[in-house]
Design an enzyme around this catalytic site. Structure first.
Site: not given
Ligand code: PLP
Length: 393
Positions: A208, A58, A183, A111
């Site tokens: 992504k 962990r 982000d 987001y």
């Molecule tokens: C997909 C996404 C998230 C969340 O990420 P996960 O891996 O799905 O938890 C946060 N910010 C943006 C801009 C995203 O496209």
């Protein structure tokens, strides 16, 4: 190595030991929930921090250490903390950094799940969330009080692809002694350099572009080691870490990061230009087009503009718009973005179907809107496919 111009060298080699266990060229997957000590003396040495090694799964694993070093190198940051998802990463950071009475300010195109976490959940622990219009730096500054701890934005935003002027954002924050979080999932370390602009914490949904193959979920926070220390400690308690198998896929995906980004950028720009010139397309949101309200900021701050494009279909209701989506033969209908396979969706249907029409419109989500994530397929094939799909309305 740390120079951002040597991307592929970093993504192939950074963070990896030159000679590996079993003399394997690639990193072995360490399937272990716990790690054994030779003797009590070795346990004590570890506790006194004289021996860097693993303890219990962990708190980390060898594959994770490799991935974290690689991601920190790609981003040009000191340290990276890997999480099981992008959401786990932002939750982990905010829980470690914010306490009752603190305030956090978001640009409102951030987001929606990140904002929802703060509005619905951090509020239960006494944290106050404020939201101001994306790109309104005066409103951002006005929202700051002596209790404000962090300013948060996404760049570019989704689905409107607004681009933040990072230096202006950092300027407002520094004037008031407030930390910043970007982000940069859509920006990617290839196209956007938030750390160089003075941002404290960079978040990626590695699900992504970083992993890039639509086959895993992961998240990462990058920043200065000292600032991230309490975040790492809390992650050991929250337990939102990645399995070694999952990390292996991430490491494998990262090897081709620069090659993929070059093609995503090329496809994104070419498809956006094609759409902008098509009579059945009303409006295209893409920061690489001169018509985009954030074109100047994007050109100044981004290397390329990525694979995500949003557009509206001229004089179409939601059903006619759905027909364009359904007529595409290459992009698959799915949420998410940044993978090698092109994906397409109608935001109204995928994410906002149960919102009242006035609420959707106040978010800038229109019935005739389509979002496409260009993968790495042949550029002309994607354009030809969209052309035939637009002919169906
Ligand atoms: C997909 C996404 C998230 C969340 O990420 P996960 O891996 O799905 O938890 C946060 N910010 C943006 C801009 C995203 O496209």
């Amino acid at each position: 190595m740390s120079d951002a111009d040597h991307f592929s060298t970093l993504s192939v080699h950074a963070g990896e030991a030159r000679q590996k266990p079993g003399d394997a060229l690639t990193d072995p997957i360490f399937c272990a929930s716990t790690y054994s000590f030779e003797s009590t003396a070795a346990v004590l040495e570890y506790i006194e921090k004289k021996l860097p090694r693993e303890e219990y799964g962990r708190y980390g694993n060898p594959n994770e250490k490799t991935a974290e070093k690689k991601l920190a190198a790609l981003e040009g940051g000191e340290d990276a903390i890997l999480y099981s998802t992008g959401m786990a990463a932002i939750v982990g950071l905010l829980m470690a950094k914010l306490s009752a009475g603190d305030e956090i300010v978001f640009f409102d195109e951030c987001y929606h799940r990140s904002r929802e976490f703060c509005v619905k959940h951090m509020s239960r622990f006494g944290v106050v969330t404020k939201q101001v219009k994306t790109g309104d730096y005066a409103a951002l500054e006005q929202a700051i009080t002596p209790r404000t701890k962090m300013l948060v934005s996404e760049s570019p935003t989704n689905p409107h692809l607004s681009v933040i002027d990072l230096e202006q954002f950092v300027g407002v924050a520094r004037k008031h002694g407030v930390e910043t979080l970007i982000d940069a999932t859509l920006g990617t370390p290839y196209n956007l350099r938030p750390i160089a602009a003075g941002i404290d914490y960079v978040l990626h949904s590695a699900t992504k572009y970083l992993a890039g193959h639509n086959d895993l979920l992961a998240g990462v926070i990058i920043g200065a080691r000292e600032k991230l220390e309490p975040v790492r400690k809390l992650r050991g308690i929250l337990g939102a870490i990645n399995s070694p198998h999952n990390i292996y896929l991430l490491l494998r995906g990262l090897k081709t990061f620069e090659l993929r980004m070059e093609r995503h950028n090329q496809n994104g720009l070419a498809v956006a230009q094609f759409l902008a010139g098509h009579p059945k397309v009303e409006r295209v949101y893409y920061p690489g087009l001169e018509s985009h309200p954030y074109y100047e900021v994007a050109r100044r701050t981004m290397r390329g503009f990525g694979g995500l494009i949003t557009f509206t279909v001229r004089d179409a209701d939601w059903k006619q718009t759905a027909r364009v989506v359904d007529s595409c033969r290459i992009p698959r209908i799915a949420p998410s973005l940044g993978g090698v396979e092109s994906l397409i969706e109608q935001p109204l249907v995928m994410s906002y179907f149960d919102y009242a029409p006035e609420v959707r419109q106040s978010f800038g989500i229109y019935d005739n809107m389509i979002r496409m994530s260009c993968g790495i397929e042949n550029t002309q094939d994607l354009i030809d496919d969209l052309r035939q799909a637009l002919e169906q309305v």
